[in-house]
Design an enzyme around this catalytic site. Structure first.
Site, mmCIF file in Angstrom:
data_model
loop_
_atom_site.group_PDB
_atom_site.id
_atom_site.type_symbol
_atom_site.label_atom_id
_atom_site.label_comp_id
_atom_site.label_asym_id
_atom_site.label_seq_id
_atom_site.Cartn_x
_atom_site.Cartn_y
_atom_site.Cartn_z
ATOM 1 N N GLY A 73 27.117 -3.043 47.459
ATOM 2 C CA GLY A 73 27.230 -3.312 48.888
ATOM 3 C C GLY A 73 26.092 -2.692 49.692
ATOM 4 N N ASN A 154 36.177 -0.563 56.652
ATOM 5 C CA ASN A 154 36.532 0.171 55.438
ATOM 6 C C ASN A 154 37.447 1.368 55.674
ATOM 7 O OD1 ASN A 154 33.838 0.759 56.582
ATOM 8 N ND2 ASN A 154 33.931 2.539 55.253
ATOM 9 N N GLN A 182 34.943 -4.936 52.152
ATOM 10 C CA GLN A 182 36.377 -4.626 52.140
ATOM 11 C C GLN A 182 37.232 -5.886 52.230
ATOM 12 O OE1 GLN A 182 37.988 -1.683 51.683
ATOM 13 N NE2 GLN A 182 36.070 -0.568 51.508
ATOM 14 N N SER A 202 30.753 -6.153 47.195
ATOM 15 C CA SER A 202 30.519 -5.163 46.157
ATOM 16 C C SER A 202 31.585 -5.275 45.075
ATOM 17 C CB SER A 202 30.569 -3.769 46.797
ATOM 18 O OG SER A 202 30.548 -2.778 45.781
ATOM 19 N N GLY A 203 31.162 -5.204 43.811
ATOM 20 C CA GLY A 203 32.087 -5.378 42.698
ATOM 21 C C GLY A 203 33.174 -4.321 42.605
ATOM 22 N N HIS A 204 32.790 -3.056 42.794
ATOM 23 C CA HIS A 204 33.758 -1.990 42.466
ATOM 24 C C HIS A 204 34.900 -1.855 43.456
ATOM 25 C CE1 HIS A 204 32.558 1.462 45.164
ATOM 26 N NE2 HIS A 204 31.441 0.785 45.237
ATOM 27 N N THR A 237 15.582 -7.356 35.360
ATOM 28 C CA THR A 237 16.436 -7.981 34.352
ATOM 29 C C THR A 237 17.898 -7.914 34.788
ATOM 30 O OG1 THR A 237 14.848 -7.281 32.699
ATOM 31 C CG2 THR A 237 17.032 -7.958 31.889
ATOM 32 N N CYS A 324 32.241 8.055 51.477
ATOM 33 C CA CYS A 324 30.816 8.362 51.639
ATOM 34 C C CYS A 324 30.613 9.467 52.649
ATOM 35 C CB CYS A 324 30.043 7.138 52.123
ATOM 36 S SG CYS A 324 30.765 5.603 51.614
HETATM 37 C C1 LIG Z 1 31.937 0.532 49.853
HETATM 38 C C2 LIG Z 1 31.335 -0.173 51.002
HETATM 39 C C3 LIG Z 1 29.948 -0.418 51.045
HETATM 40 C C4 LIG Z 1 29.013 0.108 49.990
HETATM 41 O O1 LIG Z 1 29.170 -0.550 48.771
HETATM 42 P P1 LIG Z 1 28.577 0.117 47.435
HETATM 43 O O2 LIG Z 1 28.763 -0.937 46.397
HETATM 44 O O3 LIG Z 1 29.400 1.324 47.176
HETATM 45 O O4 LIG Z 1 27.158 0.416 47.690
HETATM 46 C C5 LIG Z 1 29.451 -1.129 52.110
HETATM 47 N N1 LIG Z 1 30.256 -1.585 53.082
HETATM 48 C C6 LIG Z 1 31.586 -1.375 53.079
HETATM 49 C C7 LIG Z 1 32.430 -1.938 54.172
HETATM 50 C C8 LIG Z 1 32.164 -0.657 52.039
HETATM 51 O O5 LIG Z 1 33.475 -0.437 52.046
#
Ligand SMILES: *Cc1c(COP(=O)(O)O)cnc(C)c1O
Length: 374
Positions: A73, A154, A182, A202-204, A237, A324
């Site tokens: 993200g 978030n 989010q 973002s994947g995680h 890559t 963060c």
């Molecule tokens: C977690 C988050 C990000 C950052 O994503 P990462 O993959 O951890 O770099 C950016 N924006 C929002 C709203 C998020 O919740």
């Protein structure tokens, strides 16, 4: 250290689910070929890459060639802002609009641009944590070229009227980006027919691994220079396993969004109702227009850190706001944007669920909480 048995911090990150891991495994082991190689081992990776890209594009409602896989993200957000800045330097339209409570991955690049001669307008989000389209309309100037507004916040989970905001930008010919990190997996996201030009995810945050994300963008300014991967705009890559995992996570999320929300809404209601009975508790953000997975409450006079550590001793993981920002002594910029006092902002707790959250998790949290704030 205590073992975490109740995980309620899914807005910080989520565990990888079995379906995602299974989809990834072949690409971590035998399918290690470089997607740019000509022989079959490489071509197999290229096929998996294209399939994953097409699947993500279909779900997000954009063209395959507009899907760029990034490291997450943060990279997607930074790239959206810096790409817009590059275009603005050419056009001379150096006024950007965002909101006061964006993620730092948008706010920090904006701050840097402000130091470099750009003008940034920060829209207010009011006590309910929602941007008003009329404010956006009023903030637009002849030299406005870019707007970035998140789809869902978030920290407090409030859902923004993105389609309407993007529509206003389209009418004015202004580039519109949304941080949907989010929102992805929690509310339907479809760029088709909207004025959304760029979208980050973002994947995680949706059960895929860390270090993989997407920026949907049409012909972005090349942001990683090197090989010719990803149209030569994001060289390097490709991480096929992570990309395949993300595509599977998005597919599963899209398929189960309604079901997930039907399950989480009553759990959210229950947490809000129970917590509201505790002395001084105050819900942050609109009660209705928020993600079903999110509850954010302030307990004035309490310290987030203390509450988090006490809950941790009971095996419960929650957060104070965004992961963060923790460790910083400043109160959350999101809560101050809502007009919360210093004491309210310092004593906040964010409970964020996922489809893996159970009633037992909520029981454990609600049982533990009164003791923690005593
Ligand atoms: C977690 C988050 C990000 C950052 O994503 P990462 O993959 O951890 O770099 C950016 N924006 C929002 C709203 C998020 O919740």
């Amino acid at each position: 250290m205590t073992e975490t048995t109740v995980y309620l911090d899914n807005a910080a990150t989520t565990p990888i689910t079995d379906n995602v891991l299974e989809a990834m495994m072949p690409w971590l082991k035998e399918g290690y070929g470089n997607a740019s190689s000509l022989y079959s081992l490489g071509r197999k990776s290229a096929i998996a890459l294209n399939k994953a890209r097409a699947q993500c594009a279909e779900i997000l409602g954009c063209e395959s060639r507009n899907v760029y896989f990034t490291s997450g993200g943060t990279e997607s957000d930074n790239t959206a802002v810096s790409g817009a800045a590059h275009a603005a330097l050419l056009s001379g339209k150096k006024h950007f609009i965002t909101s006061a409570f964006e993620h730092h991955a948008v706010l920090e690049p904006m701050k840097r641009l402000a130091r470099e001669g750009f003008e940034i307008t920060y829209l207010p989000v009011y006590e309910n944590g929602i941007v008003r389209p009329a404010d956006l309309e009023a903030a637009i100037r002849p030299d406005t070229s870019f707007v970035s507004l998140m789809a869902a916040n978030n920290e407090i989970g409030t859902i923004q009227p993105v389609a309407e905001l993007a529509g206003i930008c389209r009418e004015h010919g202004i580039l519109f980006h949304t941080d949907a990190v989010q929102a992805a997996g929690n509310i339907p996201l479809d760029m088709r027919g909207t004025g959304i030009d760029m979208l980050s995810l973002s994947g995680h945050k949706l059960h895929a691994p860390k270090g993989i994300g997407i920026l949907c963008a049409k012909d972005p300014y090349p942001f990683m220079l090197g090989g010719s991967q990803q149209n030569g705009r994001r060289a390097g890559t490709e991480n096929i396993a992570a990309i395949v995992g993300l595509a599977e996570a998005l597919r599963a999320a899209a398929e189960h969004t309604a079901e997930k929300n039907a399950k989480l809404r009553p759990m959210q209601e229950r947490i809000i109702t129970e917590i509201s009975k505790l002395p001084g508790a105050k819900l942050n953000g609109d009660r209705e227009q928020r993600l079903a997975c999110n509850v954010n409450i302030s307990f004035p006079g309490q310290e987030s850190e203390t509450m988090i550590l006490k809950l941790d001793l009971k095996g419960i993981a929650v957060s104070g706001g965004s992961a963060c920002a923790s460790g910083s002594l400043e109160p959350s910029h999101v809560l101050t944007a809502l007009g919360r006092s210093y004491a309210e902002a310092k004593g906040s707790l964010r409970i964020s669920m996922s489809d893996l959250t159970t009633e037992q998790d909520i029981d454990a949290f609600l049982t533990a909480l009164p003791d923690v704030i005593k």
